[in-house]
Design a protein around this motif. Structure first.
Motif, short mmCIF file in Angstrom:
data_model
loop_
_atom_site.label_atom_id
_atom_site.label_comp_id
_atom_site.label_asym_id
_atom_site.label_seq_id
_atom_site.Cartn_x
_atom_site.Cartn_y
_atom_site.Cartn_z
N SER A 63 26.96 31.98 47.52
CA SER A 63 26.30 32.54 46.35
C SER A 63 27.29 32.56 45.18
O SER A 63 28.35 33.19 45.28
N PRO A 64 26.97 31.90 44.06
CA PRO A 64 27.87 31.96 42.91
C PRO A 64 28.12 33.38 42.43
O PRO A 64 29.22 33.70 41.98
N ARG A 65 27.12 34.24 42.54
CA ARG A 65 27.31 35.63 42.11
C ARG A 65 28.31 36.34 43.02
O ARG A 65 29.11 37.16 42.57
N GLU A 66 28.27 36.04 44.32
CA GLU A 66 29.24 36.63 45.23
C GLU A 66 30.64 36.11 44.92
O GLU A 66 31.62 36.87 44.95
N LEU A 67 30.76 34.83 44.60
CA LEU A 67 32.05 34.27 44.24
C LEU A 67 32.62 34.98 43.01
O LEU A 67 33.80 35.34 42.98
N VAL A 68 31.78 35.19 42.00
CA VAL A 68 32.23 35.89 40.80
C VAL A 68 32.69 37.30 41.15
O VAL A 68 33.71 37.78 40.63
N ALA A 69 31.97 37.97 42.05
CA ALA A 69 32.36 39.33 42.45
C ALA A 69 33.70 39.32 43.15
O ALA A 69 34.55 40.20 42.93
N ARG A 70 33.93 38.33 43.99
CA ARG A 70 35.21 38.28 44.70
C ARG A 70 36.35 37.93 43.75
O ARG A 70 37.46 38.47 43.88
N VAL A 71 36.10 37.04 42.80
CA VAL A 71 37.11 36.74 41.78
C VAL A 71 37.45 38.00 41.01
O VAL A 71 38.62 38.31 40.77
N ARG A 72 36.44 38.73 40.62
CA ARG A 72 36.67 39.98 39.87
C ARG A 72 37.54 40.94 40.67
O ARG A 72 38.47 41.57 40.14
N THR A 73 37.26 41.07 41.96
CA THR A 73 38.01 41.98 42.82
C THR A 73 39.45 41.52 42.97
O THR A 73 40.39 42.33 42.85
N LEU A 74 39.67 40.23 43.23
CA LEU A 74 41.03 39.73 43.38
C LEU A 74 41.84 39.90 42.10
O LEU A 74 43.02 40.28 42.15
N LEU A 75 41.24 39.64 40.97
CA LEU A 75 41.94 39.80 39.70
C LEU A 75 42.29 41.27 39.46
O LEU A 75 43.39 41.59 39.00
N ARG A 76 41.34 42.15 39.75
CA ARG A 76 41.59 43.58 39.55
C ARG A 76 42.71 44.08 40.45
O ARG A 76 43.58 44.83 40.04
N ARG A 77 42.71 43.62 41.70
CA ARG A 77 43.67 44.14 42.67
C ARG A 77 45.05 43.51 42.53
O ARG A 77 46.02 44.04 43.04
N ASN A 78 45.14 42.38 41.85
CA ASN A 78 46.42 41.70 41.75
C ASN A 78 46.97 41.66 40.34
O ASN A 78 47.96 40.98 40.09
N ARG A 79 46.33 42.36 39.41
CA ARG A 79 46.86 42.37 38.05
C ARG A 79 48.19 43.12 38.03
O ARG A 79 48.44 44.00 38.84
N ARG A 80 49.04 42.74 37.08
CA ARG A 80 50.35 43.38 36.95
C ARG A 80 50.41 44.07 35.60
O ARG A 80 50.75 43.47 34.59
N PRO A 81 50.05 45.34 35.53
CA PRO A 81 50.00 46.02 34.23
C PRO A 81 51.38 46.16 33.62
O PRO A 81 52.34 46.50 34.29
N SER A 82 51.47 45.86 32.31
CA SER A 82 52.74 46.02 31.61
C SER A 82 52.93 47.45 31.12
O SER A 82 54.04 47.88 30.90
N ALA A 83 51.84 48.16 30.95
CA ALA A 83 51.91 49.55 30.51
C ALA A 83 50.63 50.23 30.93
O ALA A 83 49.58 49.60 31.03
N PRO A 84 50.68 51.56 31.17
CA PRO A 84 49.47 52.27 31.57
C PRO A 84 48.44 52.25 30.46
O PRO A 84 48.77 52.33 29.28
#
Length: 253
Positions: free
Chosen positions: A101-122
């Motif tokens: 499902s393309p919508r499921e793929l988008v959801a998983r991409v969103r989750t991976l990006l959120r969980r692996n982002r490296r914030p430079s500042a709060p």
């Protein structure tokens, strides 16, 4: 970046991801994927397994050998659990079988990006402890200083791990598990809890995914991976992260 040799499939994925607001680069083979990542590393790689010049498994193997921590979502027509575990074993962070499902793929991409982002500042507007699929233990950890469990140090902001001062290179998936457990040392984490920390969509994959990540983490943080003293199995329940010095003190008392 999307690495997919099927032009129609690549276009479908590109359109859905761009609709979500992502800038998308598409390449058609494994060698081009490696060259593009080395030239301008993207935030995430959607990687087909069956591609010319170099297949997706070779690509992820090479990227991890080069210590690149880019999150990887693999796509494949292969559907056996052995194939899934092979991809994860090599360092992929998630795995989807075709047709998907393309919508499921988008959801998983969103989750991976959120969980692996490296914030430079709060960010005062962000609330990392809310929303579906949020990993509560790691969300709390990201707001604090680096986490220490004995000589193991995990820095969620800098995305760094060390043992006794020696740096340890972890894949994004391994880092998520380790940071979540370091935030609550000696707590027993079930496989389902770690799946939630890892992906936020624990219904999609089996508990063996966690076992693969734990196996690789032990090779990196334990002196004797087959006789672990830090990352312990609690039989019938799950895993816990502990300070081995505490166990030694208890044994000598």
């Amino acid at each position: 970046m999307v690495a997919e040799d099927d032009a129609k499939q690549a276009e479908l994925v590109r359109r859905y991801l761009e609709h979500e607001g992502h800038a998308v680069t598409v390449v058609e083979d494994g060698r081009a994927a490696l060259e593009e990542v080395r030239h301008r590393e993207p935030d995430l790689l959607v990687l087909d397994v069956m591609m010319p010049r170099a297949d997706g498994l070779d690509v992820v193997r090479i990227l991890r050998a080069e210590d690149r921590e880019i999150p990887v979502l693999m796509l494949t027509a292969r559907s056996t659990e052995d194939d899934l575990l092979l991809g994860l074993d090599l360092g992929a962070d998630d795995y989807m079988t075709k047709p998907f499902s393309p919508r499921e793929l988008v959801a998983r991409v969103r989750t991976l990006l959120r969980r692996n982002r490296r914030p430079s500042a709060p960010s005062p507007a962000a609330d990392p402890g809310t929303g579906p699929g949020t990993a509560p233990a790691l969300a709390r950890a990201e707001a604090d200083d680096a986490l220490t469990v004995g000589t193991l140090r995990v820095d969620p902001v800098r995305h760094e791990v060390s043992v006794g001062g020696a740096p340890v290179v972890c894949t994004p998936g391994e880092f998520r598990i380790l940071a979540a457990m370091a935030a609550e040392p000696d707590r027993v984490f079930t496989r389902q809890r770690l799946l939630a920390e890892l992906h936020g969509f624990d219904k999609y994959i089996s508990g063996r995914t966690v076992d693969v990540h734990v196996m690789h983490l032990r090779k990196k943080i334990e002196r004797a991976p087959r006789r672990p003293v830090r990352l312990l199995t609690v039989f019938g329940v799950g895993y816990k992260l502990t300070d081995p010095a505490k166990g030694a003190r208890r044994a000598s008392s």
